[in-house]
Design an enzyme around this catalytic site. Structure first.
Site, mmCIF file in Angstrom:
data_model
loop_
_atom_site.group_PDB
_atom_site.id
_atom_site.type_symbol
_atom_site.label_atom_id
_atom_site.label_comp_id
_atom_site.label_asym_id
_atom_site.label_seq_id
_atom_site.Cartn_x
_atom_site.Cartn_y
_atom_site.Cartn_z
ATOM 1 N NE ARG A 71 25.826 15.108 66.120
ATOM 2 C CZ ARG A 71 25.519 16.398 66.131
ATOM 3 N NH1 ARG A 71 24.386 16.813 66.683
ATOM 4 N NH2 ARG A 71 26.315 17.305 65.609
ATOM 5 C CE1 TYR A 77 23.408 -10.937 60.491
ATOM 6 C CE2 TYR A 77 24.181 -8.669 60.616
ATOM 7 C CZ TYR A 77 23.204 -9.607 60.841
ATOM 8 O OH TYR A 77 22.019 -9.222 61.415
ATOM 9 C CE LYS A 120 24.839 -10.634 67.383
ATOM 10 N NZ LYS A 120 24.795 -9.393 66.678
ATOM 11 C CG ASP A 131 32.158 -8.122 61.899
ATOM 12 O OD1 ASP A 131 32.397 -8.463 63.073
ATOM 13 O OD2 ASP A 131 31.002 -7.955 61.465
HETATM 14 C C1 PLP Z 1 29.371 -10.888 62.340
HETATM 15 C C2 PLP Z 1 28.355 -9.829 62.627
HETATM 16 N N1 PLP Z 1 28.666 -8.534 62.418
HETATM 17 C C3 PLP Z 1 27.790 -7.547 62.655
HETATM 18 C C4 PLP Z 1 26.520 -7.810 63.124
HETATM 19 C C5 PLP Z 1 25.556 -6.689 63.353
HETATM 20 O O1 PLP Z 1 25.443 -6.393 64.686
HETATM 21 P P1 PLP Z 1 24.175 -5.650 65.331
HETATM 22 O O2 PLP Z 1 23.036 -6.615 65.290
HETATM 23 O O3 PLP Z 1 24.637 -5.277 66.705
HETATM 24 O O4 PLP Z 1 23.877 -4.454 64.472
HETATM 25 C C6 PLP Z 1 26.153 -9.138 63.385
HETATM 26 C C7 PLP Z 1 24.806 -9.452 63.902
HETATM 27 O O5 PLP Z 1 24.409 -10.583 64.016
HETATM 28 C C8 PLP Z 1 27.082 -10.178 63.104
HETATM 29 O O6 PLP Z 1 26.780 -11.481 63.296
#
Ligand code: PLP
Length: 391
Positions: free
Chosen positions: A55, A109, A207, A182
């Protein structure tokens, strides 16, 4: 020793061999063996490099963290079990010693909006949404709410707005706030937020970085100021990425720049073609000279790559027409993700922004005739042919 004891111990506890494997192995151990209590004490005290407990740290995720730190030119990184876990860790880190207040982009998102409204607000954090592309509006919101953190996406999901990360970093620095970015849609191939003054860059590694639709993971890459807090909070909360996912992500990252280049080139062609279709009323793409943030994009994306996400609206369409169109796709996958090698299409109203109220969605500019396409590495002609027959 008796057979029961041998079955448990024999063969284990081998010292790492002198040779270095050409790829990082999957280290599944949750704890580690030490030569002495003195050594364990030094490792726990962080006076000697080593691992105490998975962890805290794990050799497989540590290798991935070093890789991601290098790609984003940060001071260190934390890998997490999902992009959402990474975003949560970044926000907790940003607010650790600061005012419990966030100024967030109004283009985010859907689950990130959920994180702010369902988790941060009930925990006493003041959240204010602002058009991150309007610097005067950001300055006004910052002056009013004196945030500990400013949160944005480099390319927003799904309408692809691009804020001026460097200027926002200046605003956040002057206000004593941390800028958390992000960078999932843009990736470090297009833009490296820490180089532009941001404090933390967050990824859903699910992604583009992992890229093959077989990993769920996230990462926070940070400057030196926030590294100790990030890692210390993580040791307590335990959101970490497992060794198998770390391995798969490292494997994926090796080809990420090649995939991304191809995907960006494909996206350019697909966006141009979509713009010529009478059934398509509007195309959102970052290379479009008429994009509302075109000047920022040209200034901040020096590589001449503009991303591989294309959103578009179908003329006079509602839910039924969108369903019919998407059901008609034969090669492009109808899937709730993005950034994989295969092209994928999503209906934001139904998935990525489903939890957001229709009114809030309308304010965000996400209409019921909007679809989002993640362009893959296939031949551009085949992607276009599939869209064509479905239209
Ligand atoms: C721009 C963006 N940030 C964060 C996330 C969250 O990622 P995760 O699905 O790996 O938790 C997504 C998911 O689609 C996203 O499109």
């Amino acid at each position: 020793m008796q057979i029961h004891t041998k079955a448990v111990h024999a063969g284990d506890r081998k010292k790492a061999p002198a040779h270095i494997p050409s790829t990082t192995p999957i280290h599944t151990a949750s704890s580690f063996f030490y030569e002495s209590m003195e050594q364990l004490d030094r490792i726990f005290g962080q006076e000697e490099q080593g691992y105490c407990y998975a962890r805290y740290d794990n050799p497989s995720s540590a290798a991935l963290e070093e890789l991601l730190t290098s790609l984003e030119n940060g001071a260190g990184a934390l890998t997490c079990a999902s992009g959402m876990a990474a975003l949560h860790m970044a926000l907790l880190t940003a607010l650790a010693d600061r005012r419990k207040s966030i100024v967030a982009a109004d283009a985010l998102y859907g689950a990130t909006v959920g994180l702010l409204m369902k988790v941060m607000e009930p925990a006493g954090v003041d959240v204010r949404f602002v058009n991150i592309c309007d610097l005067d509006a950001v300055r006004a919101a910052v002056a009013e709410s004196k945030p500990g953190c400013i949160l944005m996406e480099t390319i927003s999901n799904p309408l692809l707005r691009v804020g001026e990360v460097d200027k926002l970093a200046e605003i956040s620095r002057e206000a004593g706030a941390a800028l958390v970015v992000d960078n999932t849609f843009a990736t470090p191939l297009l833009i490296r937020p820490l180089e532009l003054g941001a404090h933390m860059s967050v990824h859903s590694v699910t992604k583009y970085l992992a890229g093959h639709g077989d990993v769920l993971g996230g990462a926070v890459i940070t400057d030196s100021e926030h590294l100790d807090t990030l890692r210390s909070l993580s040791r307590t909360i335990g959101p970490v990425l497992g060794p198998f996912e770390s391995y798969l992500t490292m494997r994926g990252v090796k080809t990420f720049p090649l995939r991304m280049e191809r995907q960006c080139a494909n996206a350019c062609r697909v966006a141009q073609w979509l713009g010529e279709q009478p059934k398509v009323s509007r195309v959102y793409y970052t290379a479009d000279p008429a994009h509302p943030d075109a000047a920022t994009i040209r200034r901040l994306f020096p590589s001449n790559l503009f991303g591989a996400m294309v959103s578009f609206e179908l003329k006079d369409a509602g839910r039924d027409e969108i369903f019919r169109f998407m059901d008609g796709l034969q090669m492009i996958v109808r899937a709730t993700s993005l950034g994989d090698v295969h092209s994928m299409m999503l209906y934001p109203r139904m998935s990525s922004h489903r939890e957001i109220s229709p009114k809030h969605r309308e304010r965000m500019g996400i209409r019921d005739n909007l679809v989002r396409l993640s362009v893959g590495i296939e031949a551009a002609e085949d992607i276009i042919a599939d869209l064509d027959q479905a239209l």
